[in-house]
Design an enzyme around this catalytic site. Structure first.
Site, PDB file in Angstrom:
ATOM      1  N   ASP A 108       0.825  -1.206   0.000  1.00 17.85           N
ATOM      2  CA  ASP A 108       0.000   0.000   0.000  1.00 17.85           C
ATOM      3  C   ASP A 108       0.863   1.262   0.000  1.00 17.85           C
ATOM      4  O   ASP A 108       2.081   1.217   0.296  1.00 17.85           O
ATOM      5  CB  ASP A 108      -0.918  -0.021   1.232  1.00 17.85           C
ATOM      6  CG  ASP A 108      -2.279   0.597   0.951  1.00 17.85           C
ATOM      7  OD1 ASP A 108      -2.372   1.456   0.047  1.00 17.85           O
ATOM      8  OD2 ASP A 108      -3.243   0.230   1.645  1.00 17.85           O
ATOM      9  N   ASP A 140     -10.768   2.079  -3.242  1.00 19.18           N
ATOM     10  CA  ASP A 140     -11.289   1.680  -1.925  1.00 19.18           C
ATOM     11  C   ASP A 140     -12.809   1.621  -1.936  1.00 19.18           C
ATOM     12  O   ASP A 140     -13.425   1.100  -1.010  1.00 19.18           O
ATOM     13  CB  ASP A 140     -10.831   2.675  -0.850  1.00 19.18           C
ATOM     14  CG  ASP A 140      -9.426   2.362  -0.339  1.00 19.18           C
ATOM     15  OD1 ASP A 140      -8.850   1.345  -0.768  1.00 19.18           O
ATOM     16  OD2 ASP A 140      -8.906   3.135   0.493  1.00 19.18           O
TER      17      ASP A 140
HETATM   18  C1  GLA Z   1      -5.780   1.720   2.211  1.00 20.34           C
HETATM   19  C2  GLA Z   1      -6.186   0.570   1.333  1.00 20.34           C
HETATM   20  C3  GLA Z   1      -7.253  -0.246   2.036  1.00 20.34           C
HETATM   21  C4  GLA Z   1      -6.712  -0.741   3.357  1.00 20.34           C
HETATM   22  C5  GLA Z   1      -6.220   0.426   4.201  1.00 20.34           C
HETATM   23  C6  GLA Z   1      -5.498  -0.057   5.442  1.00 20.34           C
HETATM   24  O1  GLA Z   1      -6.804   2.632   2.367  1.00 20.34           O
HETATM   25  O2  GLA Z   1      -6.619   1.020   0.093  1.00 20.34           O
HETATM   26  O3  GLA Z   1      -7.670  -1.341   1.236  1.00 20.34           O
HETATM   27  O4  GLA Z   1      -5.663  -1.651   3.122  1.00 20.34           O
HETATM   28  O5  GLA Z   1      -5.328   1.261   3.468  1.00 20.34           O
HETATM   29  O6  GLA Z   1      -5.072   0.976   6.234  1.00 20.34           O
END
Ligand code: GLA
Length: 758
Positions: free
Chosen positions: A497, A567
């Site tokens: 990420d 997301d």
């Molecule tokens: C980001 C990712 C999510 C999740 C969060 C965790 O927003 O896109 O899918 O993994 O971080 O903190």
């Protein structure tokens, strides 16, 4: 068969320069290299015509032609539908320009320009020399053709600035990869102020339409369309990474009424995960130039004598089958030539991820309980998301401290991983390696490791700062902890990420004149870490995630197996997000999760079937809180996952047709994936809301073999009662299928399969 005869080693002198090459002459007068290149029909070809001093590349259905004009400039002559091999190619001739305000250097469609000699269009390269000179005029010197790669060397007319232009055309799709390597062969350092890979030129036309993709967090992948008029459109990220505001992809159609599957389309995408820029310039004659590479904004790269800098690769392609054909070519190219496992890519396993279920509240017992449930419905990979490391209870602390949290996992990760394996799944883990929370042991120890300007504020995003990966010590730390994590634990997958953009991009430890190189060196180190990790841990797959889809590009896709597009997991929003995504990137790399209802994003309620069918158009994952599911939910999920596995090869690797694109109004949408051998098609149809009793539109599948007989298998939803069970490809494509969808948020899924004997 092309007829040719080897005429041996030749030394050609033109414009005072030498070319040494072994070549063959074809009947059309072109020469192709005899070294290291097969000339079978399936091969892309690079041909050099000594008489006209032109180069011709053929691959898939595409030809790309340019030549050296009488001034020594590289001039584009053609890019489009593949030409016949005997077609004439005239020598390049610089355009005259029409007045003192319109010099030939600007009127000539050059392949790569230095800023100098009166150039006013966007240059590919701009240099400041230590003596104050900023004039750069690049002319042809020589070329080589080796292993299906053409390298054309240019040089400034007086200074030892060498530029190698690299061309490599994909045999199957005709996608051409172009980049430029700039080398300082002078005796003093100079500063590169702008470095692009290439200029793509399109001939004059007054009906070009530009398409590009824009977005924001949880609202990525919106397809924009605008007519091109004289002037310049700048697509750019100044964020330090690819960004989701605009994606480094474009398509230009020659049509005032663009169609999904008809018409000529030129498209391109940058392979770079840092700040970037693409310029689309239309001149007064309605000719288009597209240039791209590192954004020149805040850019400076000092090249010492003997050093070189390579611009990001700019990929370009052409389709005569509309924007749909263009995306199908790109998908094929990505899956067969870009992703790490290409061309024999493993199908994406059905994964379970607990993020939306547990948030940061992960622990051994909780994850094991979820793993059992995930395995019971057919999950193949269990991924533990954020919260397992350091003092990570929420997003205020812990990033940077990559040790397993001893309260949550008193015995380390092993018991959980063993359990996941015993359940028949492999194990994946979330990491965010490039970030640090100020509230962390790492930051307390190394506050100088983050991007910052000395004495200035450090702006936080999600309570975190960006580590300066351009620094050798930071690179060593990040590689070190990841290598350890993968060596000590049986991990099959990393969700990598990257949850913010840069701010205050200072690099105080570097010499003053090299501090802006952070934009390049950061990404080079990111790529080198990924490369080294993959070499050392070849079984580990990686997903690129950036708060959703903010780091998706052909550069990161060379080193990661899949990406997280957004997301936003609302299944209705996802229809348009996924539709936009697939203009540039393949469904086979597009992860799509089934999450809970009502969905957190819009508080919208939808059935489990609808959520599954929305996600089954890509690479399926489950992100729901299985602890809240009822027995009937498990039964539904098990059925749908089994249905998905039966068609996933077609969905992930096949040809995508947008039967009804949600971009045209989201009341209806339907996609069709057709296997490459056209033996199977999977069709997904969605209805937002019935209105005034209007029936669902008839669906017309595409891409089938017209004469083959296909049986229809309804998997989910309803079809009209008079739907026949078997008919020819022609019948299905022209008679169509009458899906009987009524109500709100309804969906259907059926397949068309050729009978086994055919
Ligand atoms: C980001 C990712 C999510 C999740 C969060 C965790 O927003 O896109 O899918 O993994 O971080 O903190």
């Amino acid at each position: 068969m092309r007829s040719e005869r080897i005429i041996g080693l030749s030394l050609c002198r033109r414009l005072g320069i030498s070319v040494v090459i072994v070549f063959c002459v074809s009947l059309s007068g072109f020469v192709s290299p005899a070294i290291g290149q097969s000339t079978g029909a399936a091969q892309g070809r690079i041909l050099y015509n000594e008489t006209s001093h032109t180069f011709r590349m053929d691959g898939g259905g595409v030809s790309y032609v340019f030549g050296v004009n009488q001034n020594g400039e590289l001039q584009n002559l053609y890019w489009g539908q593949r030409l016949q091999s005997a077609d004439p190619i005239l020598p390049a001739h610089t355009n005259g320009g029409t007045s003192a305000f319109d010099l030939p250097v600007n009127a000539t469609p050059q392949e790569f320009t230095g800023w100098g000699g009166g150039l006013v269009v966007v240059p590919d390269l701009k240099i400041s020399f230590p003596d104050g000179n900023r004039d750069l005029v690049l002319h042809y010197v020589s070329h080589t053709i080796r292993d299906n790669t053409l390298t054309v060397s240019l040089k400034d007319i007086s200074r030892d600035v060498a530029v190698d232009l690299i061309y490599r055309m994909d045999d199957e799709t005709g996608v051409l990869a172009r980049s430029a390597r700039i080398e300082n062969r002078t005796k003093l350092p100079f500063t590169i102020e702008q470095a692009f890979a290439a200029t793509w030129n399109l001939g004059a036309s007054n009906d070009y339409q530009l398409r590009y993709l824009t977005g924001r967090w949880a609202g990525e992948w919106n397809l924009q369309q605008m007519p091109l008029h004289p002037g310049k459109v700048v697509l750019e990220s100044r964020r330090g990474s690819t960004g989701d505001e605009v994606n480094p992809w474009f398509a230009i159609e020659r049509s005032s009424q663009p169609d999904q599957d008809v018409g000529e389309v030129w498209f391109g995408a940058l392979g770079w995960s840092g700040s970037w820029q693409i310029n689309v310039e239309t001149d007064w004659q309605d000719r288009v130039r597209v240039t791209g590479g590192y954004t020149p904004f805040d850019f400076a790269y000092v090249l010492a004598p003997g050093e070189s800098l390579e611009a990001p690769t700019f990929y370009g392609g052409y389709s005569n089958a509309g924007i749909g054909g263009a995306s199908r070519l790109l998908h094929r190219f990505e899956l067969d030539s870009i992703v790490p496992q290409a061309p024999h890519r493993r199908l994406r396993p059905v994964l379970y991820n607990s993020w939306e279920a547990t948030g940061f509240d992960v622990n051994e017992a909780g994850q094991e309980a979820l793993a059992e449930k995930a395995a019971s419905i057919g999950g193949e990979r269990f991924v533990m998301d954020d919260g397992w490391f350091g003092q990570r209870k929420d997003d205020h602390a812990g990033l940077g401290d990559w040790y397993v949290n001893p309260e949550k996992f008193p015995h380390g990760l092993k018991p959980l991983i063993d359990k996941v394996h015993a359940l028949g799944m492999d194990f994946g883990l979330w990491v965010e390696p490039e970030m640090v929370n100020p509230n962390s042991e790492l930051y307390r120890k190394h506050p100088d490791w983050v991007l910052n300007f000395t004495g200035r504020p450090r702006t936080e995003g999600r309570n975190q700062l960006v580590l300066n990966l351009a620094r050798d010590d930071v690179r060593a730390y990040v590689y070190g902890f990841l290598d350890r994590l993968l060596s000590e634990n049986d991990i099959a997958f990393l969700k990598w990420d990257y949850n913010r953009n840069w701010s205050e991009p200072g690099w105080a430890a570097a010499p003053l004149d090299e501090q802006k190189e952070v934009y390049v060196k950061y990404v080079q180190n990111l790529y080198s870490i990924l490369t080294e990790l993959r070499e050392k841990h070849p079984h580990v797959e990686i997903e690129s995630c950036s708060g959703g889809g903010a780091r998706v590009d052909l550069g990161i896709l060379r080193l990661t197996d899949e990406v997280w597009p957004s997301d936003n997991t609302d299944p209705f929003d996802r229809l348009s997000i996924q539709d936009g995504f697939t203009y540039a990137y393949a469904p086979g790399v597009m992860m799509a999760w089934v999450t809970d209802s009502p969905n957190w994003m819009n508080d919208r309620s939808t059935s489990l079937e609808y959520r599954f069918l929305s996600s089954m158009q890509g690479s399926l994952g489950i992100g729901a809180n299985l602890n809240k599911w009822k027995p009937e939910d498990f039964a539904t999920a098990k059925r749908l996952i089994a249905e998905y596995k039966a068609v996933r090869a077609t969905v992930q690797n096949g040809e995508l047709y947008r039967i009804i694109s949600p971009a045209l109004g989201s009341e209806y949408s339907a996609t069709e994936s057709v296997s490459r051998d056209a033996r199977e098609a999977a069709i997904f149809a969605f209805l937002h809301s019935s209105q005034k009793g209007k029936p669902y539109p008839q669906l017309y599948p595409r891409g089938l073999d017209p004469e083959a007989v296909y049986s229809l298998h309804l998997q989910e939803g309803k079809l009209a009662e008079d739907t026949v069970p078997r008919a020819s490809g022609d019948y299905w494509m022209h008679h169509g299928v009458n899906v009987s969808l009524r109500g709100d948020f309804q969906a259907a899924f059926f397949t068309l399969k050729q009978d086994a004997a055919q």
